[in-house]
Design an enzyme around this catalytic site. Structure first.
Site, short mmCIF file in Angstrom:
data_model
loop_
_atom_site.label_atom_id
_atom_site.label_comp_id
_atom_site.label_asym_id
_atom_site.label_seq_id
_atom_site.Cartn_x
_atom_site.Cartn_y
_atom_site.Cartn_z
N HIS A 1 -36.31 88.46 53.54
CA HIS A 1 -34.94 88.90 53.86
C HIS A 1 -34.75 89.29 55.33
CE1 HIS A 1 -31.60 91.74 54.31
NE2 HIS A 1 -30.99 90.95 53.45
N HIS B 1 -30.92 89.96 42.51
CA HIS B 1 -30.88 90.00 43.97
C HIS B 1 -32.28 90.19 44.58
CE1 HIS B 1 -29.43 92.14 47.82
NE2 HIS B 1 -29.14 90.87 47.93
O1 G3P Z 1 -26.58 87.44 47.56
C1 G3P Z 1 -25.99 88.35 48.42
C2 G3P Z 1 -26.90 88.82 49.47
O2 G3P Z 1 -27.88 87.93 49.82
C3 G3P Z 1 -26.24 89.36 50.66
O3 G3P Z 1 -26.77 90.56 50.91
O4 G3P Z 1 -28.10 92.33 51.73
O5 G3P Z 1 -29.25 90.46 50.66
O6 G3P Z 1 -28.25 90.16 52.90
P1 G3P Z 1 -28.16 90.88 51.58
#
Ligand code: G3P
Length: 290
Positions: free
Chosen positions: A88, A46
């Protein structure tokens, strides 16, 4: 003549029998053998192995490769001058030494930022990668699970991504090469129309999206149903699988949570700690053996 008739009879019997057997069953000469044909669970890092290195940087993605991740998950947004970058949050504030919205900064401004120092002085100097840099560096090494972040802020981003994937000959990817996912399901529908051969995932957090009808609608364009592991149940996995979608739950950060997800029999696990998955498996096996 007698021998040929016997052979045909056996062949017809075997073929008709195989039609009624589950797909994970094979017939040997003497016995019917149960074969566990379920693929081993895939490990998705992740934002890279972001438990160890600054998220969405080369340091975190390289670490994921080192930890044998099957996929790196990367978040995609767009700079002011139209370049796709890996970040992100909607702003650069948390993960760099700069400030401001990603969409208000040019690539040159984004590249000047330090995207590693916040995680530890050893990561100082890490840069925000572009999407194309990621494709070039990792496509032969691991799968890429790309997450389109806030597509409403970036009109036309789906078309732009389709063009880039075509440029890199990824519009008909091999299995496990690339998956596109988003919380924005409309955007994913659009993506499927633009790139029908590229696997699409829907990110799920709402209970309403776990209902039979919603799952059926997702299955009309998505190949992956990716819920927060906090709403994961065996029944949900079975329902999504029954509609032909694989399940990649996220984001799993502890041994207990990994253990839970392993029991849910999902196709993958999205985690900041890719090596935890194999460790947890080992712990589980030795506990069972005792
Ligand atoms: O792959 C799952 C993810 O991208 C969703 O969670 O917290 O990274 O936005 P987040």
């Amino acid at each position: 003549m007698k021998k040929t008739a016997m052979f045909v009879l056996v062949l017809v019997f075997s073929l008709s029998l195989s039609l009624f057997l589950p797909t994970n069953t094979v017939i040997s000469n003497e016995n019917i053998i149960q074969v566990d044909s379920v693929d081993p669970i895939k490990i998705v890092a992740h934002r890279g192995a972001s438990g160890y290195a600054p998220e969405n940087t080369v340091a975190a993605f390289d670490k994921a490769i080192e930890m044998n991740a099957d996929f790196i998950e990367v978040d995609v947004q767009r700079s002011k001058d139209g370049k796709l970058v890996i970040m992100h949050d909607p702003t650069v504030d948390r993960t760099t030494d700069g400030a401001g919205k990603v969409k208000d900064l040019t690539l040159k401004q984004l590249k000047r930022l330090d995207a590693g120092g916040w995680k530890g002085s050893q990561f100082k100097g890490e840069k925000i990668p572009t999407f194309e840099e990621i494709i070039k560096r990792y496509r032969k090494k691991t799968g890429i699970l790309m997450d389109i972040k806030y597509p409403k802020r970036y009109p036309g981003i789906e078309k732009q991504i389709a063009e880039i994937l075509k440029k890199h000959k990824l519009e008909q990817p091999k299995k496990g090469e690339i998956i596109i996912q988003s919380f924005n399901h409309k955007s994913m529908k659009k993506m499927k129309q633009l790139l029908p051969k590229v696997p699409i995932g829907v990110l799920i957090t709402k209970k309403a999206h776990t209902k039979e009808k919603a799952i059926e609608e997702f299955a009309s364009y998505a190949d992956y149903y990716n819920p927060s592991y906090q709403i994961l149940t065996k029944e949900l996995v079975e329902k999504a699988n029954a509609k032909g979608m694989k399940v990649f739950p996220w984001s799993v950060r502890s041994f207990d949570a990994i253990q839970f997800v392993l029991e849910m029999k999902t196709a993958a696990i999205i985690t900041e700690y890719p090596e935890f998955v194999n460790l947890t498996k080992k712990v589980t096996i030795s506990t069972v053996e005792r």
